[in-house]
Design an enzyme around this catalytic site. Structure first.
Site, short mmCIF file in Angstrom:
data_model
loop_
_atom_site.label_atom_id
_atom_site.label_comp_id
_atom_site.label_asym_id
_atom_site.label_seq_id
_atom_site.Cartn_x
_atom_site.Cartn_y
_atom_site.Cartn_z
N ASP A 67 0.79 12.28 -5.01
CA ASP A 67 1.93 12.92 -5.84
C ASP A 67 2.81 14.10 -5.05
O ASP A 67 2.76 14.31 -4.11
CB ASP A 67 1.28 13.72 -7.07
CG ASP A 67 -0.13 14.98 -6.73
OD1 ASP A 67 -0.03 14.97 -5.38
OD2 ASP A 67 -1.20 15.06 -7.33
N ASN A 136 -9.31 21.14 -14.78
CA ASN A 136 -9.45 20.49 -15.95
C ASN A 136 -9.65 19.13 -15.78
O ASN A 136 -9.53 18.14 -16.68
CB ASN A 136 -8.17 20.70 -16.51
CG ASN A 136 -6.60 20.14 -15.60
OD1 ASN A 136 -7.23 19.45 -14.74
ND2 ASN A 136 -5.49 20.35 -16.29
N HIS A 138 -8.31 16.97 -13.73
CA HIS A 138 -7.18 15.80 -13.37
C HIS A 138 -7.47 15.28 -11.91
O HIS A 138 -8.11 16.11 -11.07
CB HIS A 138 -5.83 16.44 -13.49
CG HIS A 138 -5.51 17.43 -12.42
ND1 HIS A 138 -4.81 18.54 -12.76
CD2 HIS A 138 -5.62 17.56 -11.22
CE1 HIS A 138 -4.39 19.09 -11.74
NE2 HIS A 138 -5.01 18.82 -10.74
C1 GLP Z 1 -3.50 19.72 -7.49
C2 GLP Z 1 -3.23 18.27 -6.95
C3 GLP Z 1 -4.35 17.44 -6.92
C4 GLP Z 1 -5.53 18.28 -6.37
C5 GLP Z 1 -5.79 19.16 -7.23
C6 GLP Z 1 -7.04 20.20 -6.75
O1 GLP Z 1 -2.76 20.18 -8.50
N1 GLP Z 1 -2.19 17.59 -7.45
O2 GLP Z 1 -3.99 16.50 -6.02
O3 GLP Z 1 -6.42 17.59 -5.83
O4 GLP Z 1 -4.78 19.87 -8.02
O5 GLP Z 1 -6.38 21.25 -6.16
P1 GLP Z 1 -7.09 22.12 -5.25
O6 GLP Z 1 -7.81 21.50 -4.13
O7 GLP Z 1 -6.25 23.06 -4.53
O8 GLP Z 1 -8.09 22.84 -6.27
#
Ligand code: GLP
Length: 259
Positions: A67, A136, A138
């Site tokens: 992304d 959440n 995602h």
């Molecule tokens: C972000 C990214 C994801 C990532 C997730 C967790 O917003 N778009 O690719 O895996 O959220 O982020 P983090 O590893 O900083 O907790």
């Protein structure tokens, strides 16, 4: 789904680094899907270490990032292109022309998205997709209620995601509220998937992904429908798993019986 629980985030990340290195060494033309965020930082360090020690070359590697924010120039401090350069690409021997990120500068979202999908297909699909998980649930920027069949497209970020990521932006800096992301259907086409979860703040999302109902409200739960998923967790991120002991026992059996 294989669930590997290791005591610390350093051990979990080292395991993830070795997992990716093994995939690269066993494939002549490796295609790896990459993630950003804090969960994968130590894994990238583990890969860089192997490279610096002369144990791993990235020369033949093709990568596709999950992304990117819409509207940030590639050299912006918080663009995922810049993150990848800083945290991985500038420290290894990858040909950066083979490192793709779903950028979209001219608001032609549909063609940027379909070109990205076509490029993945042109390279024979993703062999190993690396994922983190949002609190959440995602994956990529597929926010809750994303279609489980979705393809690369522009998504509006939820308040939860915006506030979690606000720490990376200066207070007077405009934080993008749109992102272009591989879809859940795109991610599910990867031949292998490796999800990393670290820290107590991920334990609820991790439990929903692994043990919750299959639901668009927790996009990561779609992975229950994939044949080759490995989830690597530190103890804290695994704390809410109902079958915690079973996963530990399964890994013990796996190493005892070499299966
Ligand atoms: C972000 C990214 C994801 C990532 C997730 C967790 O917003 N778009 O690719 O895996 O959220 O982020 P983090 O590893 O900083 O907790």
């Amino acid at each position: 789904m294989r669930v590997v629980i290791l005591p610390t985030e350093a051990e979990a990340s080292n395991f993830a680094g070795q997992f990716i290195a093994d995939y690269m060494n066993n494939n002549k033309n490796p295609v790896v899907g990459l993630a950003t965020g804090s969960s994968v930082l130590l894994t990238y360090k583990a890969l860089i270490k192997r490279h610096k020690e002369g144990r791993l070359s990235f020369k033949n590697l093709v990568t596709f990032n999950l992304d990117e924010y819409v509207g940030l120039p590639p050299n912006h401090n918080q663009s995922y292109r810049n993150y990848m350069k800083k945290e991985l690409f500038d420290h290894i021997d990858i040909n950066q022309n083979n490192a793709f990120i779903p950028e979209c500068f001219d608001e032609n979202f549909d063609s940027a998205s379909s070109n990205y999908e076509a490029n993945i297909a042109k390279h024979g699909g993703i062999g190993l997709q690396l994922l983190g998980v949002g609190s959440n649930g995602h994956i990529g920027f597929n926010e809750p209620t994303s279609s489980l069949q979705s393809r690369t497209r522009v998504k509006t970020l939820t308040k939860n995601t915006l506030s979690k990521n606000a720490r990376f932006f200066d207070p007077n800096e405009r934080q993008p509220s749109l992102a272009i992301t591989m879809g859940i259907g795109t991610i599910m086409e990867a031949k292998n998937i490796l999800l990393i979860g670290l820290g107590k703040h991920k334990s609820k999302a991790v439990a929903e992904v692994i043990e919750g109902p299959l639901s668009a409200f927790c996009p990561g739960s779609a992975l229950q429908n994939h044949e080759n998923v490995t989830v690597i967790l530190d103890k804290l991120a695994a704390a809410d798993l109902k079958l915690y002991e079973y996963y530990i026992q399964t890994e013990k059996m796996k190493s005892e019986y070499n299966c």
